[in-house]
Design a protein around this motif. Sequence first.
Motif, short mmCIF file in Angstrom:
data_model
loop_
_atom_site.label_atom_id
_atom_site.label_comp_id
_atom_site.label_asym_id
_atom_site.label_seq_id
_atom_site.Cartn_x
_atom_site.Cartn_y
_atom_site.Cartn_z
N ASN A 7 1.11 17.24 -5.06
CA ASN A 7 2.45 17.06 -5.62
C ASN A 7 2.65 15.84 -6.50
N THR A 8 1.73 14.90 -6.48
CA THR A 8 1.95 13.68 -7.26
C THR A 8 0.79 13.32 -8.16
N MET A 9 -0.11 14.25 -8.40
CA MET A 9 -1.27 14.04 -9.26
C MET A 9 -2.15 12.88 -8.78
N CYS A 10 -2.25 12.71 -7.51
CA CYS A 10 -3.12 11.69 -6.93
C CYS A 10 -4.56 12.22 -7.00
N LEU A 11 -5.41 11.51 -7.73
CA LEU A 11 -6.77 11.99 -7.98
C LEU A 11 -7.87 11.15 -7.35
N THR A 12 -7.52 9.97 -6.86
CA THR A 12 -8.55 9.09 -6.30
C THR A 12 -8.12 8.52 -4.95
N LEU A 13 -9.10 8.15 -4.19
CA LEU A 13 -8.85 7.52 -2.90
C LEU A 13 -8.09 6.21 -3.07
N ARG A 14 -8.51 5.42 -4.03
CA ARG A 14 -7.86 4.13 -4.26
C ARG A 14 -6.39 4.32 -4.62
N ASP A 15 -6.09 5.28 -5.48
CA ASP A 15 -4.70 5.56 -5.84
C ASP A 15 -3.89 5.91 -4.60
N PHE A 16 -4.45 6.76 -3.75
CA PHE A 16 -3.71 7.13 -2.55
C PHE A 16 -3.50 5.93 -1.63
N MET A 17 -4.55 5.19 -1.36
CA MET A 17 -4.46 4.09 -0.41
C MET A 17 -3.55 2.97 -0.90
N LEU A 18 -3.52 2.73 -2.20
CA LEU A 18 -2.75 1.60 -2.72
C LEU A 18 -1.34 1.96 -3.16
N ARG A 19 -1.14 3.20 -3.62
CA ARG A 19 0.15 3.53 -4.23
C ARG A 19 0.92 4.64 -3.54
N VAL A 41 -9.97 14.83 3.42
CA VAL A 41 -8.97 15.63 2.70
C VAL A 41 -9.33 15.70 1.21
N PHE A 42 -9.64 14.55 0.62
CA PHE A 42 -10.02 14.52 -0.79
C PHE A 42 -11.30 15.33 -1.02
N GLN A 43 -12.27 15.16 -0.14
CA GLN A 43 -13.55 15.86 -0.30
C GLN A 43 -13.35 17.36 -0.27
N LYS A 44 -12.56 17.81 0.66
CA LYS A 44 -12.32 19.25 0.78
C LYS A 44 -11.54 19.79 -0.43
N HIS A 45 -10.52 19.08 -0.85
CA HIS A 45 -9.68 19.57 -1.95
C HIS A 45 -10.42 19.55 -3.29
N PHE A 46 -11.16 18.48 -3.56
CA PHE A 46 -11.82 18.31 -4.85
C PHE A 46 -13.31 18.66 -4.83
N LYS A 51 -22.17 11.47 -3.25
CA LYS A 51 -22.19 10.38 -4.24
C LYS A 51 -20.77 10.00 -4.64
N ARG A 52 -19.93 10.99 -4.90
CA ARG A 52 -18.54 10.71 -5.29
C ARG A 52 -17.79 10.06 -4.13
N ILE A 53 -18.02 10.52 -2.93
CA ILE A 53 -17.36 9.91 -1.77
C ILE A 53 -17.74 8.44 -1.66
N ASP A 54 -19.02 8.15 -1.77
CA ASP A 54 -19.48 6.76 -1.70
C ASP A 54 -18.84 5.91 -2.80
N GLU A 55 -18.75 6.45 -4.01
CA GLU A 55 -18.13 5.72 -5.12
C GLU A 55 -16.66 5.43 -4.85
N GLU A 56 -15.95 6.42 -4.34
CA GLU A 56 -14.52 6.26 -4.07
C GLU A 56 -14.28 5.20 -2.99
N ILE A 57 -15.08 5.25 -1.94
CA ILE A 57 -14.94 4.27 -0.86
C ILE A 57 -15.28 2.88 -1.38
N LYS A 58 -16.35 2.78 -2.16
CA LYS A 58 -16.76 1.49 -2.72
C LYS A 58 -15.66 0.90 -3.59
N LYS A 59 -15.06 1.71 -4.46
CA LYS A 59 -13.99 1.23 -5.33
C LYS A 59 -12.80 0.74 -4.51
#
Length: 72
Positions: A7-19, A41-46, A51-59
């Motif tokens: 519903n809010t175009m949240c595309l990254t873990l960092r965006d969700f956690m911070l905003r 949730v992000f992994q399942k939806h997207f 590799k992407r999961i590791d990058e998102e967590i690292k960021k």
Amino acid sequence: ALFAIENTMCLTLRDFMLRRSPLFLGKSDHGKEQLQAIVNVFQKHFAWDSKRIDEEIKKYWEHREFELGWKT
């Protein structure tokens, strides 16, 4: 997390956690306890691969360290 994604175009873990949630500012662990469930949730939806999961967590953790750098 799913609501934010759908519903809010949240595309990254960092965006969700911070905003999109109060976890970063409202929890003393800054969401660490909930992180894996949110990542799932992000992994399942997207269809993120490991590799992407590791990058998102690292960021997210890099941003966390930056934001909390004043404490050291």
